[in-house]
Structure formats: structure tokens, C-alpha cells
Design an enzyme around this catalytic site. Structure first.
Site, short mmCIF file in Angstrom:
data_model
loop_
_atom_site.label_atom_id
_atom_site.label_comp_id
_atom_site.label_asym_id
_atom_site.label_seq_id
_atom_site.Cartn_x
_atom_site.Cartn_y
_atom_site.Cartn_z
N GLY A 46 -0.71 9.41 -4.17
CA GLY A 46 -0.62 9.67 -2.74
C GLY A 46 0.19 10.93 -2.49
N GLN A 51 5.16 16.76 2.33
CA GLN A 51 5.56 17.01 0.94
C GLN A 51 5.09 18.37 0.45
OE1 GLN A 51 4.09 12.99 -0.58
NE2 GLN A 51 5.81 13.43 -1.93
N CYS A 88 7.65 8.60 -6.43
CA CYS A 88 7.23 9.57 -5.42
C CYS A 88 7.19 10.95 -6.07
CB CYS A 88 8.23 9.56 -4.27
SG CYS A 88 7.87 10.76 -2.98
N LEU A 89 6.15 11.72 -5.78
CA LEU A 89 6.03 13.05 -6.40
C LEU A 89 7.19 13.97 -5.99
CD1 LEU A 89 2.18 13.70 -6.14
CD2 LEU A 89 3.51 13.00 -8.14
N HIS A 130 3.83 3.78 1.90
CA HIS A 130 4.69 4.85 1.36
C HIS A 130 4.36 6.19 2.02
CE1 HIS A 130 6.74 6.88 -2.23
NE2 HIS A 130 6.10 7.87 -1.65
N GLU A 131 3.05 6.51 2.10
CA GLU A 131 2.66 7.81 2.63
C GLU A 131 2.89 7.89 4.14
OE1 GLU A 131 2.33 10.07 0.54
OE2 GLU A 131 2.14 8.68 -1.14
N HIS A 134 6.40 8.62 4.89
CA HIS A 134 6.73 10.04 4.73
C HIS A 134 6.58 10.79 6.07
CE1 HIS A 134 7.61 11.07 0.59
NE2 HIS A 134 6.55 10.46 0.12
NI NI Z 1 6.14 9.91 -1.82
#
Ligand code: NI
Length: 148
Positions: A46, A51, A88-89, A130-131, A134
Site C-alpha cells: 500500500g 508518502q 510501512c514503507l 493503514h492507508e 495516512h
Molecule cells: Ni504506511
């Protein structure tokens, strides 16, 4: 198509409440394509627009069964709970235990502006939550479960 830089850690973009998408234009399509390239390159499931430094409400998810683009997403139904590890990236190499709903239904628009709903269970529900977090400036680390 291009790989975009993923912001990390203390970058203020991760803490912004993103603004609604109003223009479903070529620029949006371009950024969505770039985000997919970026997510797959990083081996993530995701990625949210902030991000990659774009402070607008959209994100992508692919938990292994195809790419889903969510523009102006809203969770309209959720049920159950699951407790599991999440990463998380924007926090490479880190993981933490987070409680999420087991099943959620999201209402969103596609890249042309058409409204749709999509339901996810398990990992997909976790990724949706999660996304979408963000986009409100919330990262999973804000929700860590103490003592796992
Ligand atoms: Ni994330």
C-alpha cells in the site's frame, strides 16, 4: 511511469491531513501510475499520496490480488477485530503490532471520478485502514499495541 521518492520518519508530509481530490485529470493519473511503480519497486502492499509528498486524499493497495486505487476514500462499515504485525514503507525495516477491524467496506472514487465501494477482509482490511489513516496524518506507530 517513474519511481517517486518515499518520504520517511519525521517528514512533515506524513503528519498532514490531506485535502480532497477535486480534479480527476491527467496529473492524477500520472501520479497514480508512478505510485504503483514505486510501491511495487519497494515491495509494499500500500502507498498513500502524502508518502510521495502529494497532500491529497488518495492511496493505492495491492495485497496480492490486484491493484486498487482509492480516491477520496471513506470507511463506511467495519466489523470485527484483528491484531497483527504491520509495517510501512515510510519506516523501512520496522514493524509493530496494531489492532484493526477484521473487515471494512470503503467507499471511494476511481481515477475517472466514478464512485464505488470495495470490501476487504484480513490483510486487505488492514491495508485499507493503514492507508486511509495516512491521509489523516496518522501512521501505524500512533496505534501500536503495548505488550503485543
Ligand atoms: Ni504506511
Amino acid at each position: 511511469m517513474a519511481i517517486r521518492n518515499i518520504v520517511t520518519d519525521q517528514d512533515p508530509a506524513l503528519r498532514k491531513v490531506c485535502r480532497s481530490v477535486l480534479n480527476f485529470d491527467e496529473r492524477l493519473a500520472q501520479i497514480l501510475d508512478d505510485m504503483a511503480d514505486t510501491m511495487y519497486e519497494a515491495d509494499g502492499c500500500g502507498l498513500a499520496a502524502n508518502q510521495v509528498g502529494i497532500l491529497r486524499r488518495y492511496c493505492i493497495v495491492d495485497v496480492g490480488d490486484g491493484l486498487i486505487e482509492l480516491i477520496n476514500p471513506e470507511i463506511i462499515e467495519s466489523s470485527g477485530t484483528q491484531v497483527g504485525e504491520e509495517g510501512c514503507l515510510s519506516f523501512p525495516g520496522e514493524f509493530g503490532v496494531v489492532e484493526r477491524p477484521m473487515k471494512v467496506t470503503v467507499k471511494a472514487q476511481d481515477r475517472t471520478g466514478k464512485t464505488f465501494t470495495v470490501t476487504g477482509e484480513g490483510l486487505k482490511a488492514r491495508a485499507f485502514c493503514h492507508e486511509i489513516d495516512h491521509l489523516d496524518g496518522i501512521v501505524y506507530k500512533d496505534k501500536l499495541k503495548v505488550n503485543g
